[in-house]
Design a protein around this motif. Structure first.
Motif, PDB file in Angstrom:
ATOM      1  N   LYS A   1       0.788  -1.128  -0.145  1.00  0.00           N
ATOM      2  CA  LYS A   1      -0.022  -0.100  -0.091  1.00  0.00           C
ATOM      3  C   LYS A   1       0.803   1.009  -0.205  1.00  0.00           C
ATOM      4  CE  LYS A   1      -4.212  -1.499   0.257  1.00  0.00           C
ATOM      5  NZ  LYS A   1      -5.428  -0.982  -0.719  1.00  0.00           N
ATOM      6  N   ALA A   2       2.040   1.382   0.639  1.00  0.00           N
ATOM      7  CA  ALA A   2       2.957   2.238   0.882  1.00  0.00           C
ATOM      8  C   ALA A   2       3.537   2.659  -0.539  1.00  0.00           C
ATOM      9  CB  ALA A   2       3.992   1.995   1.683  1.00  0.00           C
ATOM     10  N   LEU A   3       3.795   1.518  -1.374  1.00  0.00           N
ATOM     11  CA  LEU A   3       4.531   1.654  -2.661  1.00  0.00           C
ATOM     12  C   LEU A   3       3.360   2.357  -3.665  1.00  0.00           C
ATOM     13  CD1 LEU A   3       6.287  -1.523  -2.999  1.00  0.00           C
ATOM     14  CD2 LEU A   3       7.212   0.953  -3.532  1.00  0.00           C
ATOM     15  N   ASP A   4       1.796   2.208  -3.255  1.00  0.00           N
ATOM     16  CA  ASP A   4       0.964   2.606  -4.152  1.00  0.00           C
ATOM     17  C   ASP A   4       0.764   4.186  -4.157  1.00  0.00           C
ATOM     18  OD1 ASP A   4       0.223  -0.071  -5.166  1.00  0.00           O
ATOM     19  OD2 ASP A   4      -1.597  -0.146  -3.696  1.00  0.00           O
ATOM     20  N   VAL A   5       1.386   4.750  -3.295  1.00  0.00           N
ATOM     21  CA  VAL A   5       1.109   6.027  -2.949  1.00  0.00           C
ATOM     22  C   VAL A   5       1.936   6.797  -3.951  1.00  0.00           C
ATOM     23  CG1 VAL A   5       1.986   8.181  -1.445  1.00  0.00           C
ATOM     24  CG2 VAL A   5       1.031   6.032  -0.544  1.00  0.00           C
ATOM     25  N   LYS A   6       1.042   7.903  -4.635  1.00  0.00           N
ATOM     26  CA  LYS A   6       1.859   8.614  -5.885  1.00  0.00           C
ATOM     27  C   LYS A   6       2.902   9.694  -5.282  1.00  0.00           C
ATOM     28  CE  LYS A   6      -2.226   8.907  -8.470  1.00  0.00           C
ATOM     29  NZ  LYS A   6      -2.859   7.481  -8.357  1.00  0.00           N
ATOM     30  N   ASN A   7       3.812   9.897  -6.320  1.00  0.00           N
ATOM     31  CA  ASN A   7       4.778  10.820  -6.153  1.00  0.00           C
ATOM     32  C   ASN A   7       5.875  10.424  -5.056  1.00  0.00           C
ATOM     33  OD1 ASN A   7       3.705  12.673  -7.803  1.00  0.00           O
ATOM     34  ND2 ASN A   7       2.484  13.366  -6.400  1.00  0.00           N
ATOM     35  N   LEU A   8       6.076   9.195  -5.010  1.00  0.00           N
ATOM     36  CA  LEU A   8       7.255   8.693  -3.911  1.00  0.00           C
ATOM     37  C   LEU A   8       8.638   9.001  -4.594  1.00  0.00           C
ATOM     38  CD1 LEU A   8       5.868   5.067  -2.662  1.00  0.00           C
ATOM     39  CD2 LEU A   8       6.287   7.458  -1.439  1.00  0.00           C
ATOM     40  N   SER A   9       9.705   9.427  -3.842  1.00  0.00           N
ATOM     41  CA  SER A   9      10.892   9.340  -4.341  1.00  0.00           C
ATOM     42  C   SER A   9      11.493   8.136  -4.687  1.00  0.00           C
ATOM     43  CB  SER A   9      11.840  10.128  -3.418  1.00  0.00           C
ATOM     44  OG  SER A   9      12.151   9.291  -2.260  1.00  0.00           O
ATOM     45  N   ALA A  10      12.606   8.060  -5.668  1.00  0.00           N
ATOM     46  CA  ALA A  10      13.249   6.787  -6.027  1.00  0.00           C
ATOM     47  C   ALA A  10      13.996   6.064  -4.869  1.00  0.00           C
ATOM     48  CB  ALA A  10      14.251   7.224  -7.091  1.00  0.00           C
ATOM     49  N   ALA A  11      14.286   6.734  -3.904  1.00  0.00           N
ATOM     50  CA  ALA A  11      14.950   6.297  -2.459  1.00  0.00           C
ATOM     51  C   ALA A  11      13.865   5.460  -1.800  1.00  0.00           C
ATOM     52  CB  ALA A  11      15.626   7.230  -1.773  1.00  0.00           C
ATOM     53  N   ASP A  12      12.752   6.253  -1.620  1.00  0.00           N
ATOM     54  CA  ASP A  12      11.564   5.717  -0.902  1.00  0.00           C
ATOM     55  C   ASP A  12      11.176   4.483  -1.553  1.00  0.00           C
ATOM     56  OD1 ASP A  12      11.724   7.501   1.084  1.00  0.00           O
ATOM     57  OD2 ASP A  12      10.121   8.894   0.343  1.00  0.00           O
ATOM     58  N   LYS A  13      10.834   4.438  -2.924  1.00  0.00           N
ATOM     59  CA  LYS A  13      10.435   3.441  -3.559  1.00  0.00           C
ATOM     60  C   LYS A  13      11.318   1.943  -3.368  1.00  0.00           C
ATOM     61  CE  LYS A  13       7.732   5.488  -7.276  1.00  0.00           C
ATOM     62  NZ  LYS A  13       7.735   5.515  -8.847  1.00  0.00           N
ATOM     63  N   THR A  14      12.587   2.310  -3.541  1.00  0.00           N
ATOM     64  CA  THR A  14      13.599   1.382  -3.246  1.00  0.00           C
ATOM     65  C   THR A  14      13.525   0.692  -2.007  1.00  0.00           C
ATOM     66  OG1 THR A  14      15.126   2.263  -5.014  1.00  0.00           O
ATOM     67  CG2 THR A  14      16.069   0.958  -3.479  1.00  0.00           C
ATOM     68  N   SER A  15      13.522   1.610  -0.968  1.00  0.00           N
ATOM     69  CA  SER A  15      13.597   1.122   0.384  1.00  0.00           C
ATOM     70  C   SER A  15      12.271   0.310   0.638  1.00  0.00           C
ATOM     71  CB  SER A  15      13.483   2.303   1.531  1.00  0.00           C
ATOM     72  OG  SER A  15      13.024   2.022   2.656  1.00  0.00           O
ATOM     73  N   LEU A  16      11.224   0.682   0.162  1.00  0.00           N
ATOM     74  CA  LEU A  16       9.933  -0.225   0.204  1.00  0.00           C
ATOM     75  C   LEU A  16      10.002  -1.326  -0.477  1.00  0.00           C
ATOM     76  CD1 LEU A  16       7.322   2.888   0.194  1.00  0.00           C
ATOM     77  CD2 LEU A  16       7.657   1.450   2.163  1.00  0.00           C
ATOM     78  N   LYS A  17      10.564  -1.280  -1.421  1.00  0.00           N
ATOM     79  CA  LYS A  17      10.639  -2.647  -2.264  1.00  0.00           C
ATOM     80  C   LYS A  17      11.584  -3.486  -1.567  1.00  0.00           C
ATOM     81  CE  LYS A  17       9.629  -0.668  -6.986  1.00  0.00           C
ATOM     82  NZ  LYS A  17       9.981  -0.522  -8.209  1.00  0.00           N
ATOM     83  N   LYS A  18      12.553  -3.079  -1.171  1.00  0.00           N
ATOM     84  CA  LYS A  18      13.502  -3.942  -0.376  1.00  0.00           C
ATOM     85  C   LYS A  18      12.826  -4.632   0.678  1.00  0.00           C
ATOM     86  CE  LYS A  18      17.912  -1.987  -1.745  1.00  0.00           C
ATOM     87  NZ  LYS A  18      19.251  -1.151  -1.342  1.00  0.00           N
ATOM     88  N   ARG A  19      12.097  -3.873   1.634  1.00  0.00           N
ATOM     89  CA  ARG A  19      11.339  -4.368   2.720  1.00  0.00           C
ATOM     90  C   ARG A  19      10.267  -5.389   2.347  1.00  0.00           C
ATOM     91  NH1 ARG A  19      10.842   1.831   4.377  1.00  0.00           N
ATOM     92  NH2 ARG A  19       9.405   1.000   6.319  1.00  0.00           N
ATOM     93  N   LEU A  20       9.490  -4.814   1.295  1.00  0.00           N
ATOM     94  CA  LEU A  20       8.708  -5.886   0.656  1.00  0.00           C
ATOM     95  C   LEU A  20       9.208  -7.277   0.254  1.00  0.00           C
ATOM     96  CD1 LEU A  20       5.605  -6.670   0.020  1.00  0.00           C
ATOM     97  CD2 LEU A  20       6.015  -5.432  -2.366  1.00  0.00           C
ATOM     98  N   GLY A  21      10.374  -7.107  -0.279  1.00  0.00           N
ATOM     99  CA  GLY A  21      11.018  -8.417  -0.724  1.00  0.00           C
ATOM    100  C   GLY A  21      11.545  -9.383   0.486  1.00  0.00           C
ATOM    101  N   ASN A  22      11.836  -8.435   1.232  1.00  0.00           N
ATOM    102  CA  ASN A  22      12.456  -8.954   2.674  1.00  0.00           C
ATOM    103  C   ASN A  22      11.016  -9.857   3.587  1.00  0.00           C
ATOM    104  OD1 ASN A  22      14.305  -9.794   5.040  1.00  0.00           O
ATOM    105  ND2 ASN A  22      13.044  -8.320   5.994  1.00  0.00           N
ATOM    106  N   VAL A  23      10.075  -9.345   3.580  1.00  0.00           N
ATOM    107  CA  VAL A  23       9.073 -10.082   4.089  1.00  0.00           C
ATOM    108  C   VAL A  23       8.479 -11.466   3.306  1.00  0.00           C
ATOM    109  CG1 VAL A  23       7.067  -8.463   3.380  1.00  0.00           C
ATOM    110  CG2 VAL A  23       7.207  -9.392   5.629  1.00  0.00           C
ATOM    111  N   LYS A  24       8.427 -10.946   2.017  1.00  0.00           N
ATOM    112  CA  LYS A  24       8.082 -12.094   1.093  1.00  0.00           C
ATOM    113  C   LYS A  24       8.891 -13.069   1.393  1.00  0.00           C
ATOM    114  CE  LYS A  24       5.095  -9.843  -1.941  1.00  0.00           C
ATOM    115  NZ  LYS A  24       4.569  -9.514  -3.277  1.00  0.00           N
ATOM    116  N   ASN A  25      10.272 -12.932   1.472  1.00  0.00           N
ATOM    117  CA  ASN A  25      11.098 -14.128   1.788  1.00  0.00           C
ATOM    118  C   ASN A  25      11.000 -14.793   2.985  1.00  0.00           C
ATOM    119  OD1 ASN A  25      13.835 -15.413   1.005  1.00  0.00           O
ATOM    120  ND2 ASN A  25      14.715 -14.412   2.673  1.00  0.00           N
TER     121      ASN A  25
END
Length: 122
Positions: free
Chosen positions: A82-106
């Protein structure tokens, strides 16, 4: 607005982190349940603010105590998604959220692999 979107994304990211922390300290869940049930000064104001910016459907899953480890991991992943669905995220925020999402899925995959290994050994 861009600022409120950033705040929403940040808050959802923190919520995902909290669910993941619950899982890493699962043996403490009875204590967390007790703490959650006790009203603290100021909590009513926080609840009113949350209600201003969310609808009931979203509050049902974002403010929930997980029943078990898979549900906690799922709630964590849902927060990050849901955090990744928010519009206008910075590239750094997207990267951080994607890493955290990948970690939890792992973590969820490892949990189910361990469960299946245990079932096969019994």
């Amino acid at each position: 607005s861009e600022t409120s979107g950033g705040l929403v994304s940040f808050s959802l990211g923190i919520a995902g982190d909290c669910y993941l922390a619950f899982i890493s300290r699962w043996s403490n869940m009875p204590m967390y349940h007790e703490q959650y049930s006790n009203d603290e000064e100021g909590e009513q104001g926080i609840a009113l603010e949350i209600e201003k910016y969310t609808d009931e459907k979203d509050r049902d899953w974002t403010i929930k105590q997980p029943r078990d480890i898979p549900e906690g991991l799922h709630l964590s992943a849902l927060c990050y998604s849901k955090a990744l669905d928010v519009k206008n995220l910075s590239a750094a925020d997207k990267t951080s959220l994607k890493k955290r999402l990948g970690n939890v899925k792992n973590e969820l995959g490892v949990f189910f692999m361990n469960q299946s290994t245990t079932l096969m050994q019994n």
